[in-house]
Design a protein around this motif. Structure first.
Motif, short mmCIF file in Angstrom:
data_model
loop_
_atom_site.label_atom_id
_atom_site.label_comp_id
_atom_site.label_asym_id
_atom_site.label_seq_id
_atom_site.Cartn_x
_atom_site.Cartn_y
_atom_site.Cartn_z
N SER A 204 2.21 -15.20 -14.52
CA SER A 204 2.96 -15.07 -13.27
C SER A 204 2.24 -15.80 -12.12
N GLU A 205 0.94 -15.67 -12.05
CA GLU A 205 0.16 -16.35 -11.00
C GLU A 205 0.28 -17.86 -11.11
N ASN A 206 0.44 -18.33 -12.34
CA ASN A 206 0.55 -19.78 -12.55
C ASN A 206 2.01 -20.24 -12.62
N LYS A 207 2.93 -19.30 -12.33
CA LYS A 207 4.38 -19.58 -12.35
C LYS A 207 4.81 -20.16 -13.70
N VAL A 208 4.32 -19.54 -14.76
CA VAL A 208 4.70 -19.94 -16.12
C VAL A 208 5.65 -18.88 -16.68
N PHE A 209 6.85 -19.29 -17.07
CA PHE A 209 7.79 -18.36 -17.70
C PHE A 209 7.52 -18.38 -19.21
N THR A 210 7.42 -17.20 -19.80
CA THR A 210 6.95 -17.13 -21.19
C THR A 210 7.99 -16.47 -22.10
N ILE A 211 8.22 -17.11 -23.22
CA ILE A 211 9.18 -16.60 -24.20
C ILE A 211 8.46 -16.33 -25.53
N ASN A 212 8.72 -15.18 -26.09
CA ASN A 212 8.19 -14.81 -27.39
C ASN A 212 9.32 -14.97 -28.41
N LEU B 173 6.46 -21.61 -21.26
CA LEU B 173 5.61 -21.50 -22.44
C LEU B 173 6.38 -20.74 -23.52
N ILE B 174 6.57 -21.39 -24.66
CA ILE B 174 7.25 -20.71 -25.75
C ILE B 174 6.22 -20.36 -26.82
N ILE B 175 6.21 -19.10 -27.20
CA ILE B 175 5.28 -18.64 -28.22
C ILE B 175 6.07 -18.41 -29.50
N GLU B 176 5.75 -19.19 -30.52
CA GLU B 176 6.40 -19.01 -31.82
C GLU B 176 5.58 -18.01 -32.60
N ASN B 177 6.10 -16.81 -32.74
CA ASN B 177 5.35 -15.74 -33.38
C ASN B 177 5.31 -15.95 -34.90
N ILE B 178 4.55 -15.14 -35.58
CA ILE B 178 4.46 -15.21 -37.04
C ILE B 178 5.78 -14.72 -37.65
#
Lengths: 219, 116
Positions: free
Chosen positions: A25-33, A116-121
């Protein structure tokens, strides 16, 4: 003698997830899991998605796998920064824990990333349980899997914000009942958007991209 | 699938919760609340717990698991009910807009230590 404890077993993970969320949030990065069972096409969906949103949106990807760097190499080929997490060094985990994300994020230039997209296991069970500090959760499901996956794995479909129904190009060759699959998803979460798509042909991607941009508040 | 890691977390939290003045007394029981919607299997968790405790401060302790039912509340009509199958739709008014009130617990509620 009974001693009251009242402590959540996942507190350690949740605490790091909160730190991650604050850092993003501080770096204004939207994150998707992004989660799914193995082989539903997460990496292909990512490749197609990235080709449609970059370079306008500055994206990065964290890829989780028990072994191999194949997926990270595929993502890196799109020109987007990709960090691979291999959990086998840490015991072959079935999910990404918040601490893995903290470590992987340190390798990214967060100030220059919008999404930032996080591709989970690949696993429909465990990743649903672990907060990693994301803003949004999506689950990919493919039409080569059963229509009843949502009711077999209710927690996963309950905690997610959208379903990406992939491999729609294969529909003519299958007995898959789309209506039943969508009905099962809605039974678990009524308000869930379902995006019918094919990562191979690009069919059906625009509504997903529009929704993603709206949620992330990036254009 | 991740029960071994969870069992290890439980052991760590339980050991940290033992008051200093009772440090020499055997721990008899760990009481855990486990929501039925959580992706943890009680039997597997017990198996992992028993496998991990020999040689630790919890050796000989029992992991007692209380399963917590999944309860939901309708956002429209406020009806509350126990969800016994994977259908998250209000049993009274049919609305799909609901909150899950319980069923995701994975909480240690207490530990029991021998008195003498």
């Amino acid at each position: 003698m009974e001693i009251k404890v009242v402590k959540k077993v996942l507190d350690a993970n949740n605490e790091i997830a909160m730190q991650n969320r604050k850092m993003f949030s501080e770096n204004k990065v939207f994150t998707i899991n992004m989660m799914s069972s193995p082989g539903s096409g997460k990496t292909s969906i990512l490749e197609q998605t990235l080709s449609m949103i970059t370079p306008e949106i500055k994206a990065a990807v964290i890829v989780g796998d028990i072994c191999t760097t194949n997926d990270a190499m595929r993502i890196a080929a799109t020109g987007v920064p990709a960090v691979q997490i291999n959990t086998d060094e840490f015991g072959g985990d079935c999910h990404i824990g918040a601490h893995f994300i903290k470590k992987a994020a340190a390798e990214l230039d967060l100030e220059n990333i919008d999404l930032l997209i996080i591709e989970n296991i690949g696993n429909l069970v465990c990743p649903a349980e672990f907060d990693i500090g994301e803003n949004l959760r999506v689950v990919a499901l493919s039409v080569t899997e059963g229509e009843d996956k949502p009711v077999k794995y209710p927690l996963m479909f309950r905690v997610c914000d959208a379903v990406l129904l992939n491999k729609m190009d294969l529909l003519p060759y299958l007995d898959y009942k789309i209506d039943e699959a969508v009905k099962n998803i809605k039974m678990i979460k009524h308000e869930m958007p379902v995006f019918q798509m094919s990562a191979k042909t690009g069919q059906g991607f625009q509504p997903w991209i529009d929704w993603l941009k709206k949620m992330a508040n990036v254009e | 699938m991740h029960e071994l890691g969870i069992a290890s977390n439980i052991i760590e939290i339980a050991i940290d919760s033992i008051p200093a003045d009772l440090n020499n007394m055997p721990v008899e029981k760990i009481n855990l609340k486990l929501g039925k919607l959580s992706s943890v299997v009680a039997e597997s968790l017990k198996f992992c717990f028993v496998t991990l405790i020999p040689g630790t401060r919890l050796e000989g302790a029992e992991l007692s698991i209380e399963e917590v039912p999944v309860t939901a509340k309708c956002k429209k009509c406020n009806f509350k009910w126990i969800v016994s199958e994977p259908v998250f739709v209000c049993k009274k008014c049919g609305s799909g807009l609901i909150d899950i009130i319980s069923g995701r617990e994975l909480d240690i509620s207490s530990i029991e230590i021998a008195d003498n």
